[in-house]
Design a protein around this motif. Sequence first.
Motif, PDB file in Angstrom:
ATOM      1  N   CYS A 136      41.300  66.975  11.821  1.00 20.22           N
ATOM      2  CA  CYS A 136      40.457  66.997  13.019  1.00 20.22           C
ATOM      3  C   CYS A 136      39.914  68.410  13.180  1.00 20.22           C
ATOM      4  O   CYS A 136      40.605  69.375  12.838  1.00 20.22           O
ATOM      5  CB  CYS A 136      41.274  66.597  14.248  1.00 20.22           C
ATOM      6  N   ARG A 180      41.792  70.493  25.651  1.00 14.55           N
ATOM      7  CA  ARG A 180      41.176  70.311  24.332  1.00 14.55           C
ATOM      8  C   ARG A 180      40.649  71.593  23.695  1.00 14.55           C
ATOM      9  O   ARG A 180      40.177  71.582  22.579  1.00 14.55           O
ATOM     10  CB  ARG A 180      40.061  69.251  24.425  1.00 14.55           C
ATOM     11  N   GLY A 228      41.310  58.560  13.978  1.00 14.05           N
ATOM     12  CA  GLY A 228      41.862  59.631  13.135  1.00 14.05           C
ATOM     13  C   GLY A 228      42.951  60.359  13.895  1.00 14.05           C
ATOM     14  O   GLY A 228      43.647  59.725  14.697  1.00 14.05           O
ATOM     15  N   GLY A 229      43.017  61.690  13.778  1.00 14.61           N
ATOM     16  CA  GLY A 229      42.044  62.717  13.443  1.00 14.61           C
ATOM     17  C   GLY A 229      40.625  62.413  13.910  1.00 14.61           C
ATOM     18  O   GLY A 229      40.406  61.650  14.827  1.00 14.61           O
ATOM     19  N   ARG A 253      52.305  66.195  20.452  1.00 14.41           N
ATOM     20  CA  ARG A 253      52.203  67.488  21.147  1.00 14.41           C
ATOM     21  C   ARG A 253      52.435  67.348  22.645  1.00 14.41           C
ATOM     22  O   ARG A 253      52.952  68.253  23.284  1.00 14.41           O
ATOM     23  CB  ARG A 253      50.824  68.112  20.911  1.00 14.41           C
ATOM     24  N   ASN A 262      35.600  62.455  18.792  1.00 15.12           N
ATOM     25  CA  ASN A 262      35.927  63.527  19.755  1.00 15.12           C
ATOM     26  C   ASN A 262      34.653  64.241  20.193  1.00 15.12           C
ATOM     27  O   ASN A 262      34.718  65.263  20.852  1.00 15.12           O
ATOM     28  CB  ASN A 262      36.948  64.495  19.156  1.00 15.12           C
ATOM     29  N   HIS A 282      47.269  67.367  23.931  1.00 15.77           N
ATOM     30  CA  HIS A 282      47.790  66.038  24.301  1.00 15.77           C
ATOM     31  C   HIS A 282      47.759  65.083  23.102  1.00 15.77           C
ATOM     32  O   HIS A 282      47.970  63.889  23.251  1.00 15.77           O
ATOM     33  CB  HIS A 282      46.986  65.438  25.473  1.00 15.77           C
ATOM     34  N   CYS A 283      47.487  65.600  21.891  1.00 16.14           N
ATOM     35  CA  CYS A 283      47.318  64.728  20.719  1.00 16.14           C
ATOM     36  C   CYS A 283      48.646  64.086  20.322  1.00 16.14           C
ATOM     37  O   CYS A 283      49.602  64.788  19.998  1.00 16.14           O
ATOM     38  CB  CYS A 283      46.763  65.546  19.556  1.00 16.14           C
ATOM     39  N   GLN A 336      39.496  69.660  16.001  1.00 15.61           N
ATOM     40  CA  GLN A 336      40.153  70.154  17.220  1.00 15.61           C
ATOM     41  C   GLN A 336      41.683  70.112  17.037  1.00 15.61           C
ATOM     42  O   GLN A 336      42.190  69.547  16.056  1.00 15.61           O
ATOM     43  CB  GLN A 336      39.775  69.289  18.427  1.00 15.61           C
ATOM     44  N   GLN A 337      42.370  70.681  18.027  1.00 16.33           N
ATOM     45  CA  GLN A 337      43.834  70.682  17.998  1.00 16.33           C
ATOM     46  C   GLN A 337      44.311  70.564  19.457  1.00 16.33           C
ATOM     47  O   GLN A 337      44.857  71.515  20.006  1.00 16.33           O
ATOM     48  CB  GLN A 337      44.331  71.991  17.356  1.00 16.33           C
ATOM     49  N   CYS A 338      44.066  69.395  20.059  1.00 18.46           N
ATOM     50  CA  CYS A 338      44.306  69.229  21.502  1.00 18.46           C
ATOM     51  C   CYS A 338      45.801  69.220  21.821  1.00 18.46           C
ATOM     52  O   CYS A 338      46.596  68.691  21.041  1.00 18.46           O
ATOM     53  CB  CYS A 338      43.698  67.919  21.981  1.00 18.46           C
ATOM     54  N   ALA A 352      47.140  65.917  15.128  1.00 19.47           N
ATOM     55  CA  ALA A 352      46.034  66.183  14.191  1.00 19.47           C
ATOM     56  C   ALA A 352      45.528  67.613  14.372  1.00 19.47           C
ATOM     57  O   ALA A 352      45.631  68.200  15.449  1.00 19.47           O
ATOM     58  CB  ALA A 352      44.902  65.189  14.434  1.00 19.47           C
TER      59      ALA A 352
END
Length: 318
Positions: A33, A143, A76-77, A218, A104, A39-40, A35-37, A44
């Motif tokens: 991904c 995010r 995904g991701g 996360r 996203n 709340h993921c 991003q690296q949120c 990802a």
Amino acid sequence: MMNDFEKQIAAKSGDGLQSQKIETMQVNLGLQCNQQCNHCHLGASPDGKEMMEWPVMELVLQACKRARCQLVDLTGGAPELNPNFRRFVIALCREGHRVQVRTNLTVLLEPGMERMPEFLREHQVRLVASMPCYLEENVCAQRGPGVYEKSVAVIKRLNVLGYGCDPFLLLNLVYNPGGPFLPPPQSALEEEYRRELGQRFGIRFTHLLTITNMPLGRFRTELARQDKEEDYLQLLRKSFNPQTVDGLMCRRQLSVGWDGTLFDCDFNLALGLPVNHGAPDHIQSFKFEGLEIRRIVTGEHCFGCTAGSGSSCGGALV
Ligand code: SF4
Ligand code: SF4
């Protein structure tokens, strides 16, 4: 032996949770991904190496055909980052499947994605887009910096192409709470989103889906760090709503992991809990008869789907 969730289900049905059909095939194209949120539930990130390869996609195509899936839901991701994304979408459409992509939004600004919105429109791909709040500070807190501004820019571009305006170009936005609490009522929040995003940016969208944060990945790590894990699990348990059980997404869908492993849902995928109870657990051994009606693998995280108004990849359940 039944877990606490199954006992709740059994109190109503006399048995564990059973699927009813496979209307939707959810396909996880990989864990990479942009991003690296925080709340993921899948953890990802840009470093994610896991990626579905074409031979697995071919098996998914066969399975979707066999199951006559109404919807193939790509996730995904960031599914768009899979090098075979376009080829797969084209093949699914050729077979007559309706395709949905969980985007996203910001990935559509990455290099190589310049014509992706037009590609999605051309194939009438439905879009489900994360937008956890209409306020910048809340989106960026979950995010990352700059995500709100980029997301707004992408939604505006999608609107110009007809997404969120044309009834055949669905653009659903997704809200999830900014902490360990349940989402507010979906329809009232949808009106708020429509008003706020409309007044600020002239943005249009089809519907808002509210999704409960699952105690996984996360988000769970963050709960533990704040010493709020147990309180949140208690909140989910005590908010159990039996009316949500009929609509649980695992009852009408099957989830395929990036390596072809089969799961009852994306949350079980995050936990590494494949389908079980005798059902085939890999796309290579897909058998419609053994998977359509199956006993679903559950755990304490399932209380996240039955709390309050319920939660699924399609939003609230009641
Ligand atoms: S929540 Fe979605 S956008 Fe954020 S890191 Fe996970 S997969 Fe990527
Ligand atoms: S977490 Fe998955 S298996 Fe459990 S109730 Fe929700 S959708 Fe069903």
